[in-house]
Design a protein around this motif. Structure first.
Motif, short mmCIF file in Angstrom:
data_model
loop_
_atom_site.label_atom_id
_atom_site.label_comp_id
_atom_site.label_asym_id
_atom_site.label_seq_id
_atom_site.Cartn_x
_atom_site.Cartn_y
_atom_site.Cartn_z
N LEU A 52 -15.23 1.56 -12.22
CA LEU A 52 -14.05 2.27 -11.72
C LEU A 52 -13.47 1.54 -10.52
O LEU A 52 -12.26 1.33 -10.44
CB LEU A 52 -14.41 3.71 -11.35
CG LEU A 52 -13.34 4.51 -10.62
CD1 LEU A 52 -12.13 4.73 -11.51
CD2 LEU A 52 -13.91 5.82 -10.12
N ASP A 53 -14.33 1.13 -9.59
CA ASP A 53 -13.87 0.38 -8.41
C ASP A 53 -13.18 -0.91 -8.83
O ASP A 53 -12.15 -1.29 -8.25
CB ASP A 53 -15.04 0.08 -7.48
CG ASP A 53 -15.60 1.32 -6.80
OD1 ASP A 53 -14.88 2.34 -6.73
OD2 ASP A 53 -16.76 1.27 -6.33
N ALA A 54 -13.72 -1.60 -9.82
CA ALA A 54 -13.12 -2.85 -10.30
C ALA A 54 -11.74 -2.58 -10.91
O ALA A 54 -10.80 -3.36 -10.70
CB ALA A 54 -14.03 -3.53 -11.31
N ALA A 55 -11.61 -1.48 -11.65
CA ALA A 55 -10.32 -1.13 -12.26
C ALA A 55 -9.29 -0.81 -11.17
O ALA A 55 -8.13 -1.23 -11.27
CB ALA A 55 -10.48 0.06 -13.20
N ILE A 56 -9.70 -0.11 -10.14
CA ILE A 56 -8.79 0.21 -9.04
C ILE A 56 -8.39 -1.06 -8.30
O ILE A 56 -7.22 -1.24 -7.93
CB ILE A 56 -9.42 1.26 -8.10
CG1 ILE A 56 -9.50 2.61 -8.83
CG2 ILE A 56 -8.63 1.38 -6.80
CD1 ILE A 56 -10.27 3.67 -8.08
N ASP A 57 -9.35 -1.97 -8.08
CA ASP A 57 -9.03 -3.25 -7.43
C ASP A 57 -8.00 -4.03 -8.25
O ASP A 57 -7.09 -4.66 -7.69
CB ASP A 57 -10.30 -4.08 -7.24
CG ASP A 57 -11.22 -3.52 -6.17
OD1 ASP A 57 -10.77 -2.68 -5.37
OD2 ASP A 57 -12.40 -3.93 -6.15
N GLU A 58 -8.13 -3.98 -9.57
CA GLU A 58 -7.19 -4.68 -10.45
C GLU A 58 -5.79 -4.07 -10.35
O GLU A 58 -4.79 -4.79 -10.31
CB GLU A 58 -7.70 -4.62 -11.88
CG GLU A 58 -6.92 -5.47 -12.85
CD GLU A 58 -7.54 -5.46 -14.24
OE1 GLU A 58 -6.77 -5.34 -15.21
OE2 GLU A 58 -8.78 -5.56 -14.35
N ILE A 59 -5.71 -2.76 -10.28
CA ILE A 59 -4.42 -2.08 -10.13
C ILE A 59 -3.79 -2.46 -8.79
O ILE A 59 -2.59 -2.77 -8.72
CB ILE A 59 -4.59 -0.55 -10.26
CG1 ILE A 59 -5.01 -0.17 -11.67
CG2 ILE A 59 -3.30 0.17 -9.86
CD1 ILE A 59 -5.48 1.26 -11.82
N ALA A 72 3.59 1.89 -0.27
CA ALA A 72 4.55 2.14 -1.36
C ALA A 72 3.86 2.69 -2.60
O ALA A 72 4.54 3.04 -3.56
CB ALA A 72 5.29 0.86 -1.71
N TYR A 73 2.54 2.78 -2.60
CA TYR A 73 1.83 3.30 -3.77
C TYR A 73 0.59 4.08 -3.36
O TYR A 73 0.07 3.91 -2.27
CB TYR A 73 1.45 2.19 -4.74
CG TYR A 73 0.44 1.19 -4.22
CD1 TYR A 73 -0.92 1.44 -4.35
CD2 TYR A 73 0.83 0.02 -3.61
CE1 TYR A 73 -1.86 0.53 -3.88
CE2 TYR A 73 -0.09 -0.90 -3.15
CZ TYR A 73 -1.44 -0.64 -3.28
OH TYR A 73 -2.36 -1.53 -2.82
N THR A 74 0.17 4.96 -4.27
CA THR A 74 -1.10 5.67 -4.11
C THR A 74 -1.86 5.60 -5.43
O THR A 74 -1.26 5.58 -6.51
CB THR A 74 -0.89 7.15 -3.73
OG1 THR A 74 -0.13 7.79 -4.76
CG2 THR A 74 -0.20 7.31 -2.41
N ILE A 75 -3.16 5.53 -5.30
CA ILE A 75 -4.03 5.53 -6.47
C ILE A 75 -5.07 6.62 -6.24
O ILE A 75 -5.76 6.62 -5.22
CB ILE A 75 -4.73 4.17 -6.66
CG1 ILE A 75 -3.69 3.06 -6.84
CG2 ILE A 75 -5.67 4.21 -7.85
CD1 ILE A 75 -4.26 1.67 -6.83
N ALA A 76 -5.16 7.55 -7.17
CA ALA A 76 -6.13 8.63 -7.09
C ALA A 76 -6.93 8.65 -8.39
O ALA A 76 -6.44 8.22 -9.44
CB ALA A 76 -5.44 9.96 -6.88
N TYR A 77 -8.15 9.13 -8.31
CA TYR A 77 -8.97 9.23 -9.51
C TYR A 77 -9.81 10.50 -9.46
O TYR A 77 -10.03 11.07 -8.39
CB TYR A 77 -9.87 8.00 -9.67
CG TYR A 77 -10.95 7.90 -8.62
CD1 TYR A 77 -12.20 8.49 -8.83
CD2 TYR A 77 -10.74 7.23 -7.43
CE1 TYR A 77 -13.19 8.41 -7.87
CE2 TYR A 77 -11.71 7.15 -6.48
CZ TYR A 77 -12.95 7.74 -6.70
OH TYR A 77 -13.93 7.67 -5.73
#
Length: 88
Positions: A52-59, A72-77
């Motif tokens: 999951l951490d790797a996927a978020i880093d990729e995003i 300018a962006y937010t990522i939540a999981y």
């Protein structure tokens, strides 16, 4: 008494170390603002917390390549209640 304490310590260490190895379905929600237009998208990842951490880093790397700043962006999981077959 020492054996009981040692057994409890070994058991606790095993439980704590295995938490990151369990696969779950995670729902990742991305919100970003480009040219005044707010956009949102949702994706799902099946894997461990490390994956999951790797996927978020990729995003985040994708957003940085687009020239977006961190504000300018937010990522939540969150964990999704989906099986592996449903997690796509």
């Amino acid at each position: 008494m020492k054996k009981i304490v040692l057994a409890c310590a070994v058991l606790l260490a095993g439980v704590l170390s295995s938490c990151g190895d369990t696969n779950y379905c995670y729902e990742i929600t991305q919100k970003y603002n480009v040219l005044g237009v707010e956009t949102s998208s949702t994706s799902y990842v099946w894997g461990t917390s490390n994956e999951l951490d790797a996927a978020i880093d990729e995003i985040e790397a994708t957003f940085e390549a687009m020239g977006l700043s961190k504000d300018a962006y937010t990522i939540a999981y969150k964990k999704a209640s989906k099986s592996q077959e449903e997690c796509y």
